[in-house]
Design a protein around this motif. Structure first.
Motif, PDB file in Angstrom:
ATOM      1  N   GLN A 195      -4.041   3.860   4.674  1.00  0.00           N
ATOM      2  CA  GLN A 195      -3.231   3.203   3.649  1.00  0.00           C
ATOM      3  C   GLN A 195      -4.094   2.967   2.408  1.00  0.00           C
ATOM      4  O   GLN A 195      -5.245   2.550   2.520  1.00  0.00           O
ATOM      5  CB  GLN A 195      -2.672   1.874   4.153  1.00  0.00           C
ATOM      6  N   SER A 203       0.822  -1.209   0.000  1.00  0.00           N
ATOM      7  CA  SER A 203       0.000   0.000   0.000  1.00  0.00           C
ATOM      8  C   SER A 203       0.855   1.258   0.000  1.00  0.00           C
ATOM      9  O   SER A 203       2.088   1.202   0.046  1.00  0.00           O
ATOM     10  CB  SER A 203      -0.946  -0.004   1.210  1.00  0.00           C
ATOM     11  N   TYR A 227      -9.779  -7.698   5.332  1.00  0.00           N
ATOM     12  CA  TYR A 227     -10.128  -6.917   6.522  1.00  0.00           C
ATOM     13  C   TYR A 227     -11.101  -7.758   7.352  1.00  0.00           C
ATOM     14  O   TYR A 227     -12.294  -7.818   7.047  1.00  0.00           O
ATOM     15  CB  TYR A 227     -10.775  -5.590   6.121  1.00  0.00           C
ATOM     16  N   ARG A 283      -3.010  -0.302   9.868  1.00  0.00           N
ATOM     17  CA  ARG A 283      -3.511  -0.480   8.503  1.00  0.00           C
ATOM     18  C   ARG A 283      -4.372   0.693   8.055  1.00  0.00           C
ATOM     19  O   ARG A 283      -4.807   0.728   6.893  1.00  0.00           O
ATOM     20  CB  ARG A 283      -4.334  -1.768   8.412  1.00  0.00           C
TER      21      ARG A 283
END
Length: 385
Positions: free
Chosen positions: A204, A65, A159, A201
């Motif tokens: 990103q 990312s 996710y 996370r």
């Protein structure tokens, strides 16, 4: 007219042999057209690519990312009109086989950056207001029965967790090339949840979608964007939307090449079958060809009659195959609708089928025609049977 009647009578003299040969031609040329359509279906996503959109990703791989703050730096590059974000979500709806594309994106920019999508203004306003709102493509809605107001739960893979969405908009395509098999939802909804559950996370981005003012200046703008991130922690690779899409196809390029190769192998096999049929026919009629020559027909006329038989046989098979391609392709698409969003049978495929029929006829008739033209009257009349 005399020659046409003669050719027609000769073609169907051995009806079983002619019928089986035509059947083989139909199957082979139909399979060729269907395989060519499969290859084209792999590239269907590139048909809706716009020269006014660039895609910026991590130069290492899509799996890496980039920081969200890159957006402001990209927006400052001359020639850039707007910068949107896109993260592949990869959730599962009910069963793993219910695969469809889901993207966390900038909903306020979605309609602007993708003018090939048609939104109802009221639905789009509802989508903007609902943080859990999602936009569903018409093809996707028809496939799984999604309706406005539905509550959709996706099980996260990239996710983790269960993610709830409300269907607030169902968009259509501007034309037949637009694929509407995607789901779009608010990036902010995903990002805010990540800030609570996985802060590392959050903020990103997988891909920045860059709208440019001048589509002809794509290469210059792409270079300027990438130059701005040289020697950074996450260097970028900016490319046209079409190049970005072709990058995914390249992952399965070996399969696509194999399918294309098989389609031509099928034609080569039927060439051999048709050539064998015409060779058998020519051997059986040597005495007839000698008789024609004795009656004053020249070698060229005899050869033309043999070639005409082969061409007529091949073109009948090709014509039937071309007539069947549309219905067969529609049935195939219905059976594989979850794999291929589009399964277009284009005019080019029909021309290729016609070309295959012509090639098979020419190849199958060439050698028998040459031999028939060289038959000596005395030798031919000595043949019995």
């Amino acid at each position: 007219m005399f020659y046409l009647r003669l050719v027609l009578r000769n073609v169907f003299r051995a009806r079983l042999r002619a019928g089986l040969t035509i059947l083989g031609l139909v199957i082979a040329i139909l399979a060729f057209g269907l395989l060519q359509t499969v290859v084209r279906a792999w590239y269907a996503g590139t048909d809706m690519s716009s020269a006014a959109r660039l895609f910026t990703r991590n130069s290492i791989s899509l799996t890496f990312s980039m920081p969200l703050y890159y957006r402001e730096r990209i927006a400052a590059v001359p020639g850039v009109k707007s910068v949107g974000v896109s993260n592949w979500f990869g959730g599962i709806w009910r069963e793993p086989q219910n695969f469809f594309a889901q993207f966390a994106t900038d909903i306020p920019l979605l309609a602007k950056q993708y003018p090939e999508f048609r939104f109802d203004p009221t639905q789009y306003a509802d989508l903007m207001r609902d943080r859990q709102g999602a936009a569903i493509g018409r093809e996707l809605a028809d496939l799984y029965g999604f309706k406005l107001g539905d509550r959709v739960t996706l099980k996260g893979t990239i996710y983790p967790g269960n993610w709830e969405f409300n269907v607030r908009a169902i968009y259509d395509g501007r034309d037949a090339t637009a694929i509407t098999r995607q789901m779009y939802f608010h990036y902010d909804y995903l990002n805010e949840a990540l800030k609570q559950t996985a802060p590392a996370r959050a903020n990103q981005i997988g891909v920045f979608i860059v709208e440019i003012a001048d589509p002809t200046a794509g290469a210059e703008v792409a270079k300027a964007i990438d130059d701005g991130f040289r020697s950074s922690l996450a260097e970028t690779l900016t490319e046209s939307e079409k190049a970005f899409q072709l990058g995914f196809i390249a992952m399965v390029e070996a399969i696509v090449i194999a399918i294309r190769a098989v389609s031509y192998v099928v034609i080569l096999i039927i060439m051999a079958v048709a050539a064998n049929t015409m060779a058998m026919t020519a051997r059986e009629r040597i005495a007839e060809y000698a008789t024609l020559k004795a009656l004053g027909f020249g070698p060229g006329t005899v050869a033309a009659l043999v070639m005409a038989e082969a061409l007529l046989l091949a073109l009948i098979g090709a014509g039937i195959a071309m007539a069947l391609l549309g219905p067969v392709a529609a049935g195939f698409h219905a059976a594989t609708v979850r794999v291929f969003a589009k399964f277009p049978v284009v005019a080019e495929t029909y021309w290729m089928q016609a070309g295959c029929g012509l090639a098979v006829g020419l190849v199958a008739g060439a050698l028998p025609a040459w031999h028939s033209a060289r038959v000596r009257i005395v030798d031919g009349l000595r043949r019995i049977g």
